[in-house]
Design an enzyme around this catalytic site. Structure first.
Site, short mmCIF file in Angstrom:
data_model
loop_
_atom_site.label_atom_id
_atom_site.label_comp_id
_atom_site.label_asym_id
_atom_site.label_seq_id
_atom_site.Cartn_x
_atom_site.Cartn_y
_atom_site.Cartn_z
CG HIS A 136 -1.86 1.14 1.18
ND1 HIS A 136 -1.58 2.38 1.60
CD2 HIS A 136 -3.34 1.09 0.77
CE1 HIS A 136 -2.51 3.12 1.48
NE2 HIS A 136 -3.62 2.65 1.14
CG ASP A 137 1.81 3.17 3.19
OD1 ASP A 137 0.68 3.32 2.67
OD2 ASP A 137 1.81 3.54 4.40
#
Length: 429
Positions: A223-224
């Site tokens: 996600h990051d």
């Protein structure tokens, strides 16, 4: 069709990995070694030793990653290697954007109009997959990396940056990727909403449940970060578990998938892979091009154990095909959908539902006459109003125009308390 064809095509389409300021660091020396880089060692284990026999598998483990286009994952070396060990589901689709509605739908058979990542709760009269499992005595748990305590109800949790101790603390855990905590009927059993230290303890103790949902933290799930970062996590965590009988026994099925793709404008197809010793040797390294969605994980579980259904999209034949090798073994007949008739699954707009403030309607009852893959009727929870069908619901209300929100949205800044915004409408209970 063999996997080499897919790899060749995907490699030509793979974009270069984006730069990231973070570098993967294993939180412990192995996936079944508890880590002080989380929030302390587990002080308890489950007692799940009873096995309910399934027709094809006796344990299913779902591992969810984040926000990656199909071609990007398929052309990443670790995923290429894993694909040789399992079945690539080349036509597996997420349902909507952004993340949270996909997680909620995969557990409860609907996303109830949700189209954002706000902090919601779903009332206890709405059933989900856990109710189906418990109805047959099948054990379950979810394991959330970096969740600070069993059953933690908060929106996020920020902890020391174990990969870079000199950096500021990092928000590794988010509630929106922990779907079971969102269902009130399930969050009331906090001992089964667990973290990765608990996973290690349960696996070593031989008490890993039969139904398992796993969410890595916000960097390990891509996600990051990037798909290459997530691949490094899989090399650390998943790859060793594939040869560990405490997790991957002879009757274990593992679904590795993504919540959604990264590019909203295209079909919401995500790389999904069936692994584990329950996959027949003759099917490893192959491709299954049947149309699947996140609802298919529900219907597959129902078919395997002969479970009742939720009476929602898990009983929609177009959207809930059972994984083919399980369908073949259980006698379930999948629906063939020509490529020209596959709907787009990249919904980003507002549709009426209980979990949207822009077009609020109460929670509708499921279709009580629906037939699911388990052929055992529809399960409902106490307190459900069966007269609230899609045909009898009141017109949608734009609560935002009234300077209000759906009763089931809580403040994203809330870190505890279920009744931050109580339900003011009796019909929504």
């Amino acid at each position: 069709m063999y996997i080499a064809t897919l790899i060749s095509l995907a490699a030509s389409l793979r974009p270069s990995a984006a730069a990231t300021a973070q570098f993967f660091a294993p939180p412990s020396s192995g996936p079944l070694v508890q880590s002080l880089n989380y929030t302390g060692v587990s002080n308890s284990t489950l007692d799940d030793r009873h096995v309910v026999e399934g027709q094809v598998f006796n344990r299913i483990i779902q591992v969810w990653l984040e926000n990656t286009n199909f071609e990007t994952a398929a052309a990443t070396p670790v995923f290429e290697s894993l694909a040789q060990q399992g079945i690539v589901l080349s036509n597996f689709n997420a349902l909507t954007h952004p993340s949270e509605p996909n997680y909620v739908a995969a557990i409860g058979g609907d996303f109830f109009g949700m189209h954002d990542d706000n902090m919601y709760r779903i009332p206890s009269n709405i059933s989900c997959v856990v109710d189906l499992l418990e109805d047959k005595g099948i054990s379950w748990a979810t394991y959330q990396e970096n969740m600070p305590a069993d059953g933690y109800y908060g929106y996020t949790y920020t902890s020391p940056n174990y990969a870079s101790p000199s950096s500021k603390p990092y928000t590794y855990y988010v509630r929106k990727h922990n779907p079971l905590i969102i269902y009130d009927g399930i969050s009331e059993d906090p001992n089964r909403i667990r973290n990765f230290n608990d996973f290690a303890a349960d696996a070593v103790n031989g008490t890993l449940p039969q139904w398992v949902f796993v969410t890595p933290n916000m960097v390990n799930d891509a996600h990051d970060t990037t798909i290459d970062f997530a691949a490094s996590f899989l090399e650390y965590w998943l790859v060793p578990l594939l040869t560990d009988p405490r997790v991957n026994g002879e009757d274990t099925l593992i679904l590795l998938t993504f919540d959604e793709n990264e590019t909203y404008e295209i079909q919401n197809r995500v790389f999904s892979l069936l692994l584990g010793n329950a996959v027949p040797d003759c099917l490893r390294g192959t491709i299954d091009d049947t149309l699947y969605t996140h609802y298919s994980s529900l219907s597959t579980v129902q078919a395997n154990w002969g479970l009742r259904s939720l009476g929602r999209q898990d009983t929609n034949p177009l959207l809930s095909n059972v994984f083919s090798f399980v369908a073949d073994a259980t006698g379930y007949e999948n629906v063939y959908v020509p490529a020209s008739e596959i709907p787009m699954f990249n919904l980003t707009g507002v549709v009426p539902g209980a979990l949207t403030s822009a077009a609020f309607v109460p929670f509708a009852a499921p279709d009580l006459e629906a037939h699911g893959a388990g052929s055992c009727g529809v399960l409902t929870r106490p307190g459900l109003d069966p007269t609230l069908t899609p045909c009898t619901l009141p017109p949608p209300v734009n609560m935002l125009a009234l300077d209000a929100t759906t009763p089931w949205q809580m403040s994203p800044k809330t870190t505890d308390g279920r009744n931050t915004i109580p339900c003011a409408n009796a019909k929504c209970r």
